[in-house]
Scaffold this active site. Sequence first.
Site, PDB file in Angstrom:
ATOM      1  N   HIS A  56       0.741  -1.232   0.063  1.00  0.00           N
ATOM      2  CA  HIS A  56       0.058  -0.053   0.095  1.00  0.00           C
ATOM      3  C   HIS A  56       0.830   1.262  -0.215  1.00  0.00           C
ATOM      4  O   HIS A  56       0.371   2.264   0.264  1.00  0.00           O
ATOM      5  CB  HIS A  56      -0.822   0.117   1.276  1.00  0.00           C
ATOM      6  N   HIS A 215      -7.240  -4.486  -0.751  1.00  0.00           N
ATOM      7  CA  HIS A 215      -6.751  -5.765  -1.011  1.00  0.00           C
ATOM      8  C   HIS A 215      -7.503  -6.636  -2.137  1.00  0.00           C
ATOM      9  O   HIS A 215      -7.106  -7.574  -2.331  1.00  0.00           O
ATOM     10  CB  HIS A 215      -6.855  -6.771   0.082  1.00  0.00           C
TER      11      HIS A 215
END
Length: 329
Positions: A56, A215
């Site tokens: 991320h 995700h």
Amino acid sequence: MKKFINHVDDFLSESLAGFAAAHADLVVLNDEPVYVRRRELKPAKVALISGGGSGHEPLHSGFVGYGMLDAACPGQVFTSPTPDQMMAAAKAVDTGAGVLFIVKNYSGDVMNFEMASEMCEVENAMVLINDDVAVENSSYTTGRRGVAGTVIVEKLVGSMAESGATLAQCKTFGDRINKRTASMGVAFTSCTVPAAGTRTFKIGDDEIEVGVGIHGEPGRRRAPMASADAIAGELLTAIVDDLKPAEGAQLLVLVNGLGGTPLGELYLLFNSTRLWLQQRDLHIARAQVGSLTTSLEMAGASITLCVLDDEMTTHWDSPVHTPGMRWGM
């Protein structure tokens, strides 16, 4: 799978080694257990620690430094870090005023941070981020997910901690910011976790996933590709319905790329957002456009709105100096 990679098992360690070397003036990498800490610690300041699965970036390690985090605990890609990482990081950065854990609402992150909190010898508190309005529960969470709004909490509370606030004050402020912040995203493509070697989910060339998680979790619906104005309108309708800002509200707007979206497209999406808000007498007081909370190479974006007050605006404007965000220094 086409990625800059040597060996799959070494992806995280080699990436962190490069990150720490590139920003050696700001951060220090601890290898065992793994965490990234601020190079220069401030005595008697509340220490902020966050973390989560890698993939991320720049969240979270990229926001370690003056005015934001004191440490970040990176797990393997899309995998929670472990309690021993969090406990070691807390011990390393505590300078006498306690530690505030900032945690995205994913089951693994919450469980491990709670375990660390209970076992940690350092005084601590926790702020749980659940800004994603797309779905109430997902395969990763009980309750709403924590996504790009985490960056706003880390910046604002980081500034408050820098100014000398207590642990209780930082905790209360973080909870208040979270309640005034909402996000929703859309994906055009999936992404590939290096250890898996295949796409996380399948999506057609003419399809989008509305409300995707960071995700690759499913969103509200799979839909045909649409214009930027239409996509912005759907995301903003859900966000505004959740926040219910008053007419004339002062907003911080974050248009966040998910990893594979060109900056030019993000600015175009910001323009669509600006026009939609303008038509509803909602004022953009501050704006941030860029890829701050990504999902590897996923193409797509999220929009975050935060309803500002004077105190929050002051802390957003305050100086910050981290690898991933810097101004005023």
